[in-house]
Design an enzyme around this catalytic site. Structure first.
Site, PDB file in Angstrom:
ATOM      1  N   HIS A 197       0.991  -1.403  -0.264  1.00  0.00           N
ATOM      2  CA  HIS A 197      -0.359   0.088  -0.318  1.00  0.00           C
ATOM      3  C   HIS A 197       0.550   1.046   0.122  1.00  0.00           C
ATOM      4  CE1 HIS A 197      -3.004  -2.741   0.816  1.00  0.00           C
ATOM      5  NE2 HIS A 197      -4.198  -2.355  -0.241  1.00  0.00           N
ATOM      6  N   CYS A 510      -9.817  -3.431 -11.429  1.00  0.00           N
ATOM      7  CA  CYS A 510      -9.507  -1.846 -11.130  1.00  0.00           C
ATOM      8  C   CYS A 510      -7.814  -2.219 -10.527  1.00  0.00           C
ATOM      9  CB  CYS A 510     -10.424  -1.440  -9.547  1.00  0.00           C
ATOM     10  SG  CYS A 510     -10.751  -2.492  -8.765  1.00  0.00           S
TER      11      CYS A 510
HETATM   12  C1  PEP Z   1      -6.543  -5.529  -5.464  1.00  0.00           C
HETATM   13  O1  PEP Z   1      -6.434  -6.110  -4.778  1.00  0.00           O
HETATM   14  O2  PEP Z   1      -6.612  -5.931  -7.053  1.00  0.00           O
HETATM   15  C2  PEP Z   1      -7.524  -4.094  -5.256  1.00  0.00           C
HETATM   16  C3  PEP Z   1      -7.831  -2.758  -6.409  1.00  0.00           C
HETATM   17  O3  PEP Z   1      -7.755  -3.928  -4.110  1.00  0.00           O
HETATM   18  P1  PEP Z   1      -6.110  -3.420  -3.512  1.00  0.00           P
HETATM   19  O4  PEP Z   1      -4.407  -2.963  -3.613  1.00  0.00           O
HETATM   20  O5  PEP Z   1      -6.588  -2.083  -2.148  1.00  0.00           O
HETATM   21  O6  PEP Z   1      -6.007  -4.700  -2.091  1.00  0.00           O
END
Ligand code: PEP
Ligand code: MG
Length: 603
Positions: A197, A510
């Site tokens: 993140h 996404c």
């Molecule tokens: C994913 O897991 O691809 C996603 C878009 O969510 P995050 O990166 O917030 O887990």
């Protein structure tokens, strides 16, 4: 310390070049001498202890105000959590006890208790505690330095330089927001990968970043000049003239591309053979709203909501969330905003949240599981969404779904809240479409069943890759194995899309994969017509859409589906676009592109 190493390699996780003195965050306590005091000095030591704590609280409060001004309320809250940790009554009582009972100096006693706490937290193996541990360390280092007369407003010697590249063992989302953006030109860490993140955040903020750079902390000394390339993942320590010149040429070449991208930014996302694509933006922080709008995002395909809770001392109220959702929807006019409900757990948890310690947090109590089990967290969020949706196009997206009943239960709770709001005469939507994030193999396999209860699917390729390939998305040692373009994933993408089409459920992507140009080509070729990407990547992805004919993308996707492994897929994709795109503009080794971002090169 080995100063002879000149070049380090990691993974480029946020593109762009940066050249600036390094500031190495060693997260080390200062050398605290063991010092005892005489019994009559004890009251003085107790006083010193509290004065130091309050002085540091003052520093943090000033920092909080600065961040509040520059980045907004949500980001400034990280300091509230730190202040709370500093004033922790139990911890301070423990230090006082040591001073009194053992006649220790304030710093000796403080260090003792701090090390004890650190060992307890560090030993849990709990990923969630690691972010808090970094916060805790930062505050304790400040107190110790203050007690030893080494204090100053700035902890890390940042004052000495106008611009810096931060080098750390591990970066956390909370750490990144603590620095002055104008001062922070680049980030380097030994741990972390493209989908950590902190990396997603650095990318969103347009700060060039290299993660997984083993040995960086030992090999880079604070004050040395480093040239980092967040596109290729290379770090040069004290680069020579020839290397700086080469970097300058790269920068010029990328700049040329940036200009080209700018000219396409206001044009429609349509392929040369006439296929219209929808490009939405992923918004993780309020700061990114403006960039997403500026780069022409057609709505928000993924509004992450975790920043509302992480690093904070309390959960946000319904009205606070409502205000935020209003703010986002206002920025996007008539376009759809897809709000993802809290994806807590894994590496994202609020400081004040008493979550159980787990051996495998990424396989543990996360996301929709937490929300369904904790209505006091989930219901206010649902109410805030319903209220914000009174006159705006909002959709709800549920993360980490593995079972149909999770969607059904979430929809029941939503309907209950809608009825309650109506009964109370509060202005709100009666219904909001609820979609599912397809980010587990289970969701892919039961996509046909999920389709019956879902308004849409959005594929989260970050987690889907993690769970399908059994590769921790944050583990730098496994970065090479984290391949969203693996045929296993590509086939899943194909299957989810097919299930969606068969049931009339729209399917978009996404995950970060959609923000990477070659993979975006692959997704288009597989048949995805809506992608949601990191705002800084929007111009490049738009440019690609406008450059690569669908026919070529489809042929590449068909070949990729039959490939033996990710390497072959990369080769297929490169070959497909080679005659259309100057591949040198896309990293020759890794898959990450040079894209229009806030990265700067000061030569
Ligand atoms: C994913 O897991 O691809 C996603 C878009 O969510 P995050 O990166 O917030 O887990
Ligand atoms: Mg996810």
């Amino acid at each position: 310390m080995n100063t002879t190493v000149h070049r380090l390699r990691g993974v480029g996780v946020s593109p762009g070049l940066a050249y600036a003195p390094a500031v190495v965050l060693e997260w080390k306590f200062p050398d605290v001498p063991d010092r005892s005091v005489s019994p009559d000095e004890v009251p003085g030591e107790l006083e010193r202890l509290h004065a130091a704590v309050e002085a540091v609280v003052g520093i943090l409060d000033r920092l909080r105000e600065r961040v509040l001004e520059r980045a907004g309320l949500e980001e400034s809250r990280i300091f509230e959590a730190q202040m709370m940790m500093l004033r922790d009554v139990d911890f301070l009582a423990g230090v006082e006890h040591l001073i009194r009972q053992n006649n220790l100096s304030a710093e000796t006693a403080y260090e003792f208790k701090a090390l004890e706490l650190r060992a307890a937290w560090g030993g849990t193996g709990n990923v969630r505690l690691r972010e808090r541990l970094a916060d805790l360390l930062a505050t304790q280092i400040r107190v110790l330095r203050h007690l030893m007369g080494q204090s100053g407003e700035e902890l890390f010697g940042l004052k000495e330089h106008r611009h810096v590249v931060i080098v750390a063992h591990e970066l956390y989302p909370g750490l990144t927001v603590q620095f002055d953006r104008d001062q922070l030109l680049g980030l380097v860490s030994e741990e972390g990968t493209r989908t950590s993140h902190a990396a997603i955040l650095a990318h969103s903020l347009g700060i060039p970043c290299v993660m997984g750079a083993a040995g960086a902390v030992a090999r880079i000394r604070s004050g040395t000049m480093v040239l980092l390339d967040g596109t290729t993942g290379t770090i040069l320590i004290e680069p020579n003239i020839a290397e700086l010149e080469a970097a300058q040429i790269t920068a010029t070449r990328r700049h040329k591309l940036d200009l080209e991208l700018e000219s396409t930014a206001r044009q429609p996302a349509v392929t040369p053979d006439g296929h219209l694509i929808t490009l939405m933006g992923n918004v993780d922080l309020p700061d990114e709203i403006e960039a997403a709008v500026r780069y022409g995002a057609q709505g928000v395909g993924l509004l992450r909501t975790e920043f509302l809770v992480t690093g904070r001392s309390h959960l946000p109220s319904e009205s606070e969330q409502f205000e935020y959702f209003r703010r986002v929807t206002a920025a996007f006019g008539n376009e759809t905003v897809i709000i993802r409900t809290y994806d807590l757990g894994g590496d994202k948890f609020p400081a004040a949240f008493a979550a159980p310690s787990e051996a495998n947090p990424f396989l543990g109590w996360r996301s929709i599981r937490v929300c369904l089990d904790q209505p006091e967290i989930f219901r206010p969020q649902l109410r805030a969404i319903l209220r914000a949706a009174a006159d705006k196009k909002i959709q709800i997206m549920l993360p980490l779904v593995t079972r149909v009943d999770e969607v059904e239960r979430a929809k029941e709770m939503l309907a209950e809240e809608a009825a309650d709001l109506a009964k109370a005469g509060i202005r709100a939507a009666r219904e909001v479409p609820v979609g599912v994030m397809v980010e587990t193999p289970a969701a892919v396999i039961i996509a046909d069943r999920l389709a019956r209860v879902s308004a849409f699917f959005s594929v989260g390729t970050n987690d889907l890759t993690q769970y399908t390939l059994a590769v921790d998305r944050g583990n730098a040692n496994l970065a090479e194995r984290f391949t969203p373009h693996d045929p296993a994933i590509i086939r899943m993408l194909r299957d989810v899309l097919a299930a969606g089409v068969a049931h009339g459920v729209p399917v978009s992507v996404c995950g970060e994969m959609a923000s990477e140009p070659l993979y975006a080509v692959l997704l288009l070729g597989l048949g995805f017509t809506t992608l949601s990407v990191a705002p800084p990547a929007l111009p490049l992805i738009k440019w690609l859409v406008r450059t690569v004919p669908m026919e070529i993308a489809r042929a590449a996707a068909a070949a990729a589906l039959e490939s033996a492994g990710p390497r072959e897929v990369s080769a297929v994709l490169r070959d497909a676009v080679r005659s259309l795109i100057d591949l040198r503009l896309i990293d020759p080794e890794s898959t990450l592109p040079g894209r229009a971002s806030g990265g700067s090169l000061l030569l």
